[in-house]
Design an enzyme around this catalytic site. Sequence first.
Site, PDB file in Angstrom:
ATOM      1  N   ASP A  33       1.600   0.298   4.844  1.00 11.48           N
ATOM      2  CA  ASP A  33       1.316  -1.077   5.235  1.00 11.48           C
ATOM      3  C   ASP A  33       2.534  -1.946   4.949  1.00 11.48           C
ATOM      4  O   ASP A  33       3.464  -1.532   4.272  1.00 11.48           O
ATOM      5  CB  ASP A  33       0.089  -1.596   4.484  1.00 11.48           C
ATOM      6  CG  ASP A  33      -1.169  -0.840   4.879  1.00 11.48           C
ATOM      7  OD1 ASP A  33      -1.286  -0.456   6.046  1.00 11.48           O
ATOM      8  OD2 ASP A  33      -2.019  -0.610   3.992  1.00 11.48           O
ATOM      9  N   LYS A  55       0.217  -5.182   9.469  1.00 15.37           N
ATOM     10  CA  LYS A  55       0.163  -6.331  10.372  1.00 15.37           C
ATOM     11  C   LYS A  55       1.345  -7.245  10.079  1.00 15.37           C
ATOM     12  O   LYS A  55       1.527  -7.708   8.973  1.00 15.37           O
ATOM     13  CB  LYS A  55      -1.133  -7.110  10.151  1.00 15.37           C
ATOM     14  CG  LYS A  55      -2.355  -6.327  10.537  1.00 15.37           C
ATOM     15  CD  LYS A  55      -3.607  -7.181  10.424  1.00 15.37           C
ATOM     16  CE  LYS A  55      -4.832  -6.439  10.909  1.00 15.37           C
ATOM     17  NZ  LYS A  55      -5.113  -5.194  10.161  1.00 15.37           N
ATOM     18  N   MET A 169      -8.028 -11.725  -0.834  1.00 11.18           N
ATOM     19  CA  MET A 169      -7.904 -12.211   0.549  1.00 11.18           C
ATOM     20  C   MET A 169      -8.400 -13.646   0.702  1.00 11.18           C
ATOM     21  O   MET A 169      -8.938 -14.017   1.745  1.00 11.18           O
ATOM     22  CB  MET A 169      -8.637 -11.280   1.531  1.00 11.18           C
ATOM     23  CG  MET A 169      -7.943  -9.950   1.694  1.00 11.18           C
ATOM     24  SD  MET A 169      -8.818  -8.819   2.776  1.00 11.18           S
ATOM     25  CE  MET A 169      -9.840  -7.964   1.613  1.00 11.18           C
TER      26      MET A 169
END
Length: 250
Positions: A33, A55, A169
């Site tokens: 990641d 991402k 998050m």
Amino acid sequence: MTVHLVGAGPGDPELLTVRAVGLLRQADAVVYDRLVDPAVLDLAPPWAELICVGKTPGAPSPSQDDINAILVDRGRRFGCVVRLKGGDPFVFGRGGEEAAALRAAGLDVEIVPGVTSAVAAPAAAGIPVTLRGVSSGFTVVTAHQDPASGRWLDWDALAQGGTTLVILMGAARAEQIADRLRAGGMADDTPVAVISAATTSEQRIDRTDLSGLRRLRVSSPATIVVGAVAAEDVLAASELNALATQGTVP
Ligand code: SAH
């Protein structure tokens, strides 16, 4: 023919497990990641294929199906595939889904637990998530889904739990988190600590309370700690204690 789902820890490469380092050193392919430190990837042999599936803001990112397909493909072709995930692979990392997809494709899977930011980020700020006489437990939740919707988590129960709340998050949702917990009955002056980029050179620690959290600008990745322990800094205290033992504190 085994895909190893490996926890990379919160950021500092020194917090990799011995098993993680051993697997990286023999990896034929590393699927990682975005937040992984380059020093960690440097552990892989020069011939290993390095595949970033993280991402990147503004760029198209692979879907979970794409990632699963890459893992299955490399798992069939290589002897040692490392799927490197931040923190622990089974804490909000979709590691469970990836393991299931690999097993469904007939591949062997190993899970290598990692040091999760849920405890490492508070620790970096001197905050023990449990502390005798202060907090007898901790709950780890994600604020990825809007807390205001109330569909995914019982925020009223979280507000009244009386133990430490660790929120991952939540960087973009500090205000909604504060409002939702206050609506659930949590006191405005409940201590809050926000630890961003814990264990990296960018680490930042903000201490506030629930009403202050509404106005805090939080940079990602951040771990938000809510509850009495968030006011603690046992590292500072131990320094004072050491001085006290030497008789230098009045
Ligand atoms: N599997 C990971 C969590 C993945 S979800 C783990 O066990 O740590 C990603 C979230 O983890 C981020 O949004 C943030 O809340 C938290 N996080 C990851 N790295 C962090 C760090 N270095 N400092 C603070 N929080 C971090």
